[in-house]
Scaffold this motif. Sequence first.
Motif, PDB file in Angstrom:
ATOM      1  N   GLU A 373       8.577 -34.805  69.476  1.00 10.36           N
ATOM      2  CA  GLU A 373       7.425 -34.148  68.841  1.00 10.36           C
ATOM      3  C   GLU A 373       6.809 -33.086  69.754  1.00 10.36           C
ATOM      4  O   GLU A 373       5.656 -33.187  70.199  1.00 10.36           O
ATOM      5  N   GLY A 374       7.621 -32.056  70.030  1.00 11.30           N
ATOM      6  CA  GLY A 374       7.146 -30.985  70.887  1.00 11.30           C
ATOM      7  C   GLY A 374       7.626 -29.624  70.431  1.00 11.30           C
ATOM      8  O   GLY A 374       8.212 -29.482  69.354  1.00 11.30           O
ATOM      9  N   ARG A 375       7.406 -28.634  71.268  1.00 10.92           N
ATOM     10  CA  ARG A 375       7.841 -27.262  71.008  1.00 10.92           C
ATOM     11  C   ARG A 375       8.383 -26.679  72.292  1.00 10.92           C
ATOM     12  O   ARG A 375       7.876 -26.955  73.384  1.00 10.92           O
ATOM     13  N   GLY A 376       9.422 -25.845  72.156  1.00  8.25           N
ATOM     14  CA  GLY A 376       9.999 -25.236  73.347  1.00  8.25           C
ATOM     15  C   GLY A 376      11.116 -24.283  72.986  1.00  8.25           C
ATOM     16  O   GLY A 376      11.317 -23.931  71.828  1.00  8.25           O
ATOM     17  N   GLY A 377      11.883 -23.853  74.009  1.00  7.49           N
ATOM     18  CA  GLY A 377      12.985 -22.922  73.781  1.00  7.49           C
ATOM     19  C   GLY A 377      13.759 -22.669  75.049  1.00  7.49           C
ATOM     20  O   GLY A 377      13.372 -23.100  76.148  1.00  7.49           O
ATOM     21  N   GLY A 378      14.889 -21.960  74.929  1.00  7.55           N
ATOM     22  CA  GLY A 378      15.740 -21.640  76.069  1.00  7.55           C
ATOM     23  C   GLY A 378      17.202 -21.883  75.742  1.00  7.55           C
ATOM     24  O   GLY A 378      17.527 -22.637  74.823  1.00  7.55           O
ATOM     25  N   THR A 380      20.447 -21.756  78.497  1.00 11.97           N
ATOM     26  CA  THR A 380      21.051 -22.622  79.516  1.00 11.97           C
ATOM     27  C   THR A 380      20.026 -23.611  80.057  1.00 11.97           C
ATOM     28  O   THR A 380      20.396 -24.652  80.616  1.00 11.97           O
ATOM     29  N   ARG A 381      18.736 -23.311  79.873  1.00 15.55           N
ATOM     30  CA  ARG A 381      17.664 -24.228  80.282  1.00 15.55           C
ATOM     31  C   ARG A 381      16.621 -24.260  79.178  1.00 15.55           C
ATOM     32  O   ARG A 381      15.878 -23.309  78.981  1.00 15.55           O
ATOM     33  N   PHE A 382      16.602 -25.384  78.462  1.00 20.36           N
ATOM     34  CA  PHE A 382      15.633 -25.554  77.369  1.00 20.36           C
ATOM     35  C   PHE A 382      14.413 -26.272  77.936  1.00 20.36           C
ATOM     36  O   PHE A 382      14.515 -27.368  78.484  1.00 20.36           O
ATOM     37  N   SER A 383      13.243 -25.652  77.811  1.00 26.16           N
ATOM     38  CA  SER A 383      12.008 -26.258  78.308  1.00 26.16           C
ATOM     39  C   SER A 383      11.037 -26.429  77.157  1.00 26.16           C
ATOM     40  O   SER A 383      10.946 -25.562  76.265  1.00 26.16           O
ATOM     41  N   GLY A 384      10.314 -27.536  77.158  1.00 30.42           N
ATOM     42  CA  GLY A 384       9.372 -27.776  76.084  1.00 30.42           C
ATOM     43  C   GLY A 384       8.211 -28.650  76.501  1.00 30.42           C
ATOM     44  O   GLY A 384       8.290 -29.392  77.491  1.00 30.42           O
ATOM     45  N   LYS A 385       7.128 -28.549  75.748  1.00 30.96           N
ATOM     46  CA  LYS A 385       5.985 -29.435  75.894  1.00 30.96           C
ATOM     47  C   LYS A 385       6.052 -30.442  74.748  1.00 30.96           C
ATOM     48  O   LYS A 385       6.114 -30.049  73.583  1.00 30.96           O
ATOM     49  N   VAL A 386       6.062 -31.735  75.079  1.00 26.23           N
ATOM     50  CA  VAL A 386       6.254 -32.772  74.066  1.00 26.23           C
ATOM     51  C   VAL A 386       5.076 -33.736  74.066  1.00 26.23           C
ATOM     52  O   VAL A 386       4.332 -33.850  75.046  1.00 26.23           O
ATOM     53  N   MET A 387       4.932 -34.479  72.949  1.00 31.64           N
ATOM     54  CA  MET A 387       3.784 -35.369  72.786  1.00 31.64           C
ATOM     55  C   MET A 387       4.151 -36.839  72.702  1.00 31.64           C
ATOM     56  O   MET A 387       3.289 -37.702  72.849  1.00 31.64           O
ATOM     57  N   ARG A 388       5.439 -37.172  72.447  1.00 32.50           N
ATOM     58  CA  ARG A 388       5.809 -38.580  72.238  1.00 32.50           C
ATOM     59  C   ARG A 388       6.970 -38.967  73.135  1.00 32.50           C
ATOM     60  O   ARG A 388       8.095 -39.204  72.694  1.00 32.50           O
TER      61      ARG A 388
END
Length: 410
Positions: A373-378, A380-388
């Motif tokens: 349950e987050g949002r992100g992008g990328g 070769t390196r996917f980064s995201g801010k998640v909540m669960r």
Amino acid sequence: MVFYCQRHCYDTKYTTKVVSCKPAKLDTLVDGKKKKIACYEVTFEDTILFPEGGGQPDDRGTVGGVAVLRVVRRGGEAVHYLAEALEEGATITQEVDWTRRHDHMQQHSGQHLITAVADDLYGYATTSWYLAEAVSHIELDTDKVTEEEMAKIEEIANQKIREATPVSIVEYEASDPKLKEIRTRGLPEDVVGPVRVVTIKGVDANMCCGTHVRNLADLQAVKLLHTEKGKGGRILLFFVAGSRLLRYFGECVGRERQLNTLLHSCPADHIRLVEKNQKDLKTCQKSLREAFKDLAVCEAKAFLAQEPRPPVFFHHRRDGDSDYLSVIINEINDESVLKVLTAGEDKGPGTLVVHGPPTLVAQVGPRVCEILEGRGGGKTRFSGKVMRLGKRKEAEKYVLAVMDSSVTES
């Protein structure tokens, strides 16, 4: 029009007649959000409730027992927004919230006093002012007010209060030539009827529509707090007066006593101890960052030492952060390994990093982020801010299924 509240600032009740009442919508704040509420727009023959103007907020109170939500001036009328309807032509009693009214009177008269002294002593003209709920400020047409100047303004202002200087209000016709001699920042374009001049004997005479004390002794005292830079190179001078000053002082004493307990010291040592604690905290934070870096290196080496080495590395640390995860990625230094790394509390915001083969990262990164349950992008390196982050097992199960599918297809 000059209203009853302006001529009789100390009265708290007034009986008058309802002139008009019609349904209306009022913009207001509910739980910090703007919202339109249904109410009634009511006018009276006269009013004891001050409509906002001259930098002073409006009064609150009741009319016939009905709560007053807001009062505004519209030309020569005071428009009251009420929670309930009133019968047109009915005789009713208005009652003002005296605590709010008296506070506004003290702050407004205090502003006039400070404005006059600052102008007379140093030529600092007031360009505007703001009566806030806790601390008010005056905008002065200067780029600097020194501590010495503040002290002198405060000294003279409080001297006038101790002398119980009278405050009077006189009404003039708008065409009266005497008004040209009066201090003012200008009158509203829709002003109707007489012009009020508020005079602090021997100190100031100023056009004003607000409610005021009849004697400066009613202010008790004024305190100039500090200055800040305003717009256009001007200075904002913050102040409190009257009962508000006593409340402010009481709150300061309360905070001081709490700090005495927290710092185990007397007030004279507060600044020194806080500065010491800040220095110690910076040292601890630096040591902690180094420790986390060493820990991340150890985690990466432990993974690299496995035989056979798994094709995917799952790792979570509750008290980690994005820097900690980056050290792990740099230490493994192998893009062929899929790394699914997380940091943060299970039931709060956290960080996700997916790194490895671009095709796999593009496939699993967005889905893992969605599961958590987050949002992100990328790529070769996917980064995201998640909540669960508590759903990590579900995310790991999904990634392993994708890896098994890739092996089967190859």
